[in-house]
Motif scaffolding. Structure first.
Motif, PDB file in Angstrom:
ATOM      1  N   GLY A 109       0.696  -0.621  -0.133  1.00 39.50           N
ATOM      2  CA  GLY A 109       0.013  -0.245  -0.303  1.00 39.50           C
ATOM      3  C   GLY A 109       0.647   1.336   0.159  1.00 39.50           C
ATOM      4  N   ILE A 110       1.093   2.059  -0.700  1.00 38.76           N
ATOM      5  CA  ILE A 110       1.606   3.168  -0.762  1.00 38.76           C
ATOM      6  C   ILE A 110       0.552   4.091  -1.426  1.00 38.76           C
ATOM      7  N   GLU A 111       1.154   5.650  -0.888  1.00 41.71           N
ATOM      8  CA  GLU A 111       0.968   6.443  -1.483  1.00 41.71           C
ATOM      9  C   GLU A 111       1.737   8.346  -1.029  1.00 41.71           C
ATOM     10  N   LYS A 112       1.700   9.061  -2.580  1.00 43.64           N
ATOM     11  CA  LYS A 112       3.043  10.278  -2.022  1.00 43.64           C
ATOM     12  C   LYS A 112       1.908  11.377  -2.623  1.00 43.64           C
ATOM     13  N   MET A 113       1.224  12.015  -1.614  1.00 36.24           N
ATOM     14  CA  MET A 113       1.068  13.826  -1.753  1.00 36.24           C
ATOM     15  C   MET A 113       1.551  14.191  -1.425  1.00 36.24           C
ATOM     16  N   THR A 114       1.727  14.757   0.038  1.00 36.10           N
ATOM     17  CA  THR A 114       2.768  15.738  -0.129  1.00 36.10           C
ATOM     18  C   THR A 114       3.834  16.952  -1.424  1.00 36.10           C
ATOM     19  N   ASP A 115       3.691  16.159  -2.087  1.00 30.72           N
ATOM     20  CA  ASP A 115       4.134  16.451  -3.707  1.00 30.72           C
ATOM     21  C   ASP A 115       3.736  18.018  -4.411  1.00 30.72           C
ATOM     22  N   HIS A 116       2.404  17.732  -3.719  1.00 29.30           N
ATOM     23  CA  HIS A 116       1.048  18.520  -4.551  1.00 29.30           C
ATOM     24  C   HIS A 116       0.182  19.122  -3.599  1.00 29.30           C
ATOM     25  N   LYS A 117      -0.278  20.812  -4.294  1.00 27.91           N
ATOM     26  CA  LYS A 117      -0.018  21.171  -3.378  1.00 27.91           C
ATOM     27  C   LYS A 117      -1.771  21.628  -3.100  1.00 27.91           C
ATOM     28  N   PRO A 118      -2.477  21.815  -1.513  1.00 24.92           N
ATOM     29  CA  PRO A 118      -3.702  20.924  -0.999  1.00 24.92           C
ATOM     30  C   PRO A 118      -4.178  21.302  -1.979  1.00 24.92           C
ATOM     31  N   GLU A 119      -5.244  22.220  -2.359  1.00 24.69           N
ATOM     32  CA  GLU A 119      -6.224  22.337  -3.473  1.00 24.69           C
ATOM     33  C   GLU A 119      -6.681  21.361  -4.323  1.00 24.69           C
ATOM     34  N   ASP A 120      -5.282  21.054  -4.713  1.00 26.96           N
ATOM     35  CA  ASP A 120      -4.987  19.419  -5.810  1.00 26.96           C
ATOM     36  C   ASP A 120      -5.415  18.386  -4.887  1.00 26.96           C
ATOM     37  N   VAL A 121      -4.640  18.395  -4.241  1.00 17.51           N
ATOM     38  CA  VAL A 121      -5.422  17.390  -3.527  1.00 17.51           C
ATOM     39  C   VAL A 121      -6.419  17.245  -3.287  1.00 17.51           C
ATOM     40  N   ALA A 122      -7.123  18.370  -2.589  1.00 20.89           N
ATOM     41  CA  ALA A 122      -8.358  18.025  -1.838  1.00 20.89           C
ATOM     42  C   ALA A 122      -9.659  17.872  -3.399  1.00 20.89           C
ATOM     43  N   ALA A 123      -9.013  18.473  -4.619  1.00 19.23           N
ATOM     44  CA  ALA A 123     -10.050  17.942  -5.797  1.00 19.23           C
ATOM     45  C   ALA A 123      -9.667  16.206  -5.996  1.00 19.23           C
ATOM     46  N   ALA A 124      -8.556  15.984  -6.011  1.00 20.11           N
ATOM     47  CA  ALA A 124      -7.861  14.597  -6.799  1.00 20.11           C
ATOM     48  C   ALA A 124      -8.745  13.582  -5.279  1.00 20.11           C
ATOM     49  N   LEU A 125      -9.030  13.661  -4.519  1.00 16.55           N
ATOM     50  CA  LEU A 125      -9.954  12.944  -2.828  1.00 16.55           C
ATOM     51  C   LEU A 125     -10.941  13.242  -3.913  1.00 16.55           C
ATOM     52  N   MET A 126     -11.908  14.111  -3.636  1.00 14.58           N
ATOM     53  CA  MET A 126     -13.067  13.884  -4.341  1.00 14.58           C
ATOM     54  C   MET A 126     -13.862  13.345  -5.678  1.00 14.58           C
ATOM     55  N   ALA A 127     -12.461  13.324  -6.384  1.00 14.54           N
ATOM     56  CA  ALA A 127     -12.845  11.797  -7.797  1.00 14.54           C
ATOM     57  C   ALA A 127     -13.158  10.764  -7.194  1.00 14.54           C
ATOM     58  N   ALA A 128     -13.084  10.438  -5.161  1.00 16.56           N
ATOM     59  CA  ALA A 128     -13.555   9.627  -4.674  1.00 16.56           C
ATOM     60  C   ALA A 128     -15.212   9.298  -5.379  1.00 16.56           C
ATOM     61  N   GLY A 129     -15.965  10.872  -4.962  1.00 16.27           N
ATOM     62  CA  GLY A 129     -17.103  10.951  -4.738  1.00 16.27           C
ATOM     63  C   GLY A 129     -17.777  10.775  -6.308  1.00 16.27           C
ATOM     64  N   SER A 130     -19.260  11.392  -5.774  1.00 21.90           N
ATOM     65  CA  SER A 130     -19.926  11.388  -7.335  1.00 21.90           C
ATOM     66  C   SER A 130     -20.137  12.867  -8.079  1.00 21.90           C
ATOM     67  N   GLN A 131     -20.491  12.949  -8.664  1.00 17.24           N
ATOM     68  CA  GLN A 131     -20.334  13.905  -9.421  1.00 17.24           C
ATOM     69  C   GLN A 131     -21.620  15.463  -9.116  1.00 17.24           C
ATOM     70  N   GLU A 132     -22.423  14.469  -8.757  1.00 16.36           N
ATOM     71  CA  GLU A 132     -23.656  15.738  -8.281  1.00 16.36           C
ATOM     72  C   GLU A 132     -22.236  16.451  -6.637  1.00 16.36           C
ATOM     73  N   GLU A 133     -21.880  15.313  -6.145  1.00 21.24           N
ATOM     74  CA  GLU A 133     -20.756  15.942  -4.745  1.00 21.24           C
ATOM     75  C   GLU A 133     -19.627  17.083  -5.555  1.00 21.24           C
ATOM     76  N   ARG A 134     -19.432  16.554  -6.380  1.00 22.50           N
ATOM     77  CA  ARG A 134     -18.646  17.444  -6.811  1.00 22.50           C
ATOM     78  C   ARG A 134     -18.845  18.784  -7.615  1.00 22.50           C
ATOM     79  N   SER A 135     -20.250  18.806  -8.115  1.00 24.09           N
ATOM     80  CA  SER A 135     -21.125  20.097  -8.684  1.00 24.09           C
ATOM     81  C   SER A 135     -21.166  20.968  -7.246  1.00 24.09           C
ATOM     82  N   SER A 136     -21.471  20.618  -5.988  1.00 23.77           N
ATOM     83  CA  SER A 136     -21.938  21.025  -5.025  1.00 23.77           C
ATOM     84  C   SER A 136     -20.972  21.801  -4.493  1.00 23.77           C
ATOM     85  N   GLY A 137     -19.602  21.574  -4.836  1.00 27.24           N
ATOM     86  CA  GLY A 137     -18.629  22.478  -4.324  1.00 27.24           C
ATOM     87  C   GLY A 137     -18.178  21.567  -2.273  1.00 27.24           C
TER      88      GLY A 137
END
Lengths: 385, 99
Positions: A109-137
């Motif tokens: 199990g492996i992840e490298k998260m801190t190479d990236h800007k926090p808002e990019d990480v936050a947006a990438a994590l929302m890939a785990a949600g639904s389109q409706e959730e992303r559109s809701s902000g």
């Protein structure tokens, strides 16, 4: 046929600026091989749990990527299920052994998260949600804030109750040399930290982290019984629910946790009361309260009061300790690594190798790994061999 | 991330989702927003149970503090979701406002 864990290893979790994903993988996998006292040629397949390498780092094809790096040249697979990627990788590896396809495999199990800007990480994590959730902000803290708010409304849970979880898990992490946070915190500090998504504050949230963890698992009885430190995988179960939170039957529970744990208890032939130590998915403080209830350790709406009384805290608990590693909150949450790290912690506990954070008299351990806001849940139960 | 084709395909569905009433069954206020929402933060997001039982998640607009509450009645409305991306196509979608 039974599957045993014969080698475990985890890197330090944290902001590892100077360490590459390749180096993290080598440290974890070679550490687990050394622990198992086996040579690379005995490994027949590699299962990699990872969520964000493609979306953040532009690197996919992680089976071959890490197979090359580790010099294994074996069948290799990348398993993705958001923050449950690690648990799903272990589940898939167990399946490959039970089918007879392989005998001895490695789970990374492996992840490298801190190479990236926090808002990019936050947006990438929302890939785990639904389109409706992303559109809701909504953000991930926002999704768990809905669960927290609903729990408060139904059961009178308070922000003080949430803070108790963070205080406990930082205390446990202070005893774990691999944890991201070694500092203890107070309830007052949690309640004074900045608001992220009401009612959740900064110290209710697990951090952005780097890290890796690895397991060697086998059905080879010679390898398992020759290694007195081996631990048996008594259950491995997965359940899914709607991707989006709003579409769930109830906001007061994670049904996938209830379903996967019910199946795991059946496979292992145990009850919630038989569990001595549990690593649960506390990505946010409310998530640990939900987990303790949905795994059957406490009645619905009862976990907060029990947490407050120290019933899940190391050196105070009488029935079981929850998140002795420090959990996602204290130990850190490199998302693809978390589900594997939870199992590493249980193996160390069951071997009585956990040092300052050793839970006394442990025979049965449970790991609970959640993807997204509860769309995937993975439960493993381990027993001393 | 959002391709113009995807926006075009989704927007054909949106008109049918507007003007529906319901009530808030859980809510949060997002203070650390994701990419594209920075100019709107802090903002409330609600889980809404529409009349008829369907549940949606949507941003609450045209709100005052008193509206961010369990049971608040809301109606769905079409709004711009985020800042236009580099292709210049404005993504519209469903938000809710208090009634």
């Amino acid at each position: 046929m039974s599957v045993a864990i014969i080698g475990v290893s985890t890197t330090k979790f944290g902001e590892l600026w100077g360490t590459s994903p390749r180096a993290l993988a080598r440290e974890a996998v070679f550490g687990a091989m050394k622990d198992a006292r086996i040579a690379p040629k005995e490994i027949q397949a590699l299962f990699v749990g990872n969520m964000l390498s493609g979306i953040l780092g532009g690197q996919e094809h992680l089976g071959a990527f890490f197979s090359e790096e580790l010099g294994l040249r074996v069948p290799a697979f990348r398993i993705e299920g958001a923050c449950a990627s690690g648990g799903l990788a272990l589940h898939s590896a167990v399946g490959s052994i039970l089918s007879g396809q392989h005998e001895t495999v490695v789970v990374l199990g492996i992840e490298k998260m801190t190479d990236h800007k926090p808002e990019d990480v936050a947006a990438a994590l929302m890939a785990a949600g639904s389109q409706e959730e992303r559109s809701s902000g909504a953000t991930f803290p926002g999704l768990y804030a809905f669960l927290a708010r609903a729990h408060m409304e139904a059961f009178g849970t308070t922000v003080q109750d949430l803070a108790v979880v963070a205080v406990k898990n930082h205390f446990h992490a202070s005893l774990n040399t691999n944890a991201q946070f070694r500092n203890t915190i107070t309830k007052e500090q949690v309640l004074a930290s900045s608001k992220i998504a009401d009612p959740l504050r900064l110290l209710d949230c697990s951090p952005v982290s780097d890290g890796a963890a690895a397991l060697i698992i086998t059905s080879n009885r010679r390898q398992a019984t020759g290694n007195r430190r081996s631990v048996t995988i008594a259950a491995s179960a997965v359940a899914t629910d709607t991707l989006g939170l709003a579409q769930r039957e109830s906001l007061l529970e994670l049904k996938a946790t209830k379903k996967s744990s019910k199946e795991a208890y059946r496979q292992a032939g145990v009850d919630p009361g038989d569990i001595d130590v549990a690593e649960v998915h506390d990505c946010f403080t409310i998530a640990e309260i939900l987990a303790i209830e949905d795994l059957g350790f406490a009645g619905k709406g009862k976990a907060a009061a029990e947490l407050e009384r120290g019933e899940y805290t190391l050196n105070k608990a009488k029935k079981l300790v929850v998140n002795p590693s420090g959990g996602l909150k204290g130990c850190g949450h490199p998302v693809g690594a978390t589900g594997v790290k939870q199992v590493v912690e249980l193996v160390e506990q069951l071997r009585m190798d956990a040092g300052d954070r050793q839970v006394i008299g442990v025979r049965v351990g449970l790991a609970h790994n959640v993807g997204g806001s509860g769309a995937t849940a993975v439960v493993h139960i381990l027993k001393r061999a | 991330m959002l391709s113009p084709v995807k926006i075009w395909r989704n927007q054909k569905k949106i008109a049918g989702l507007a003007g529906k009433t319901g009530r808030i069954i859980s809510w949060t206020i997002v203070r650390v927003p994701p990419n594209g929402f920075a100019d709107q933060a802090p903002y409330p997001v609600a889980v809404v149970e529409l009349d008829g039982g369907k549940r949606i998640m949507a941003q609450l607009v045209d709100w005052e503090d008193r509206h961010v509450a369990f049971g608040q009645k809301v109606v769905t409305t079409i709004r711009r979701i985020t800042q236009p991306n580099t292709e210049g196509v404005i993504p519209y979608g469903i938000k809710v406002k208090p009634i």
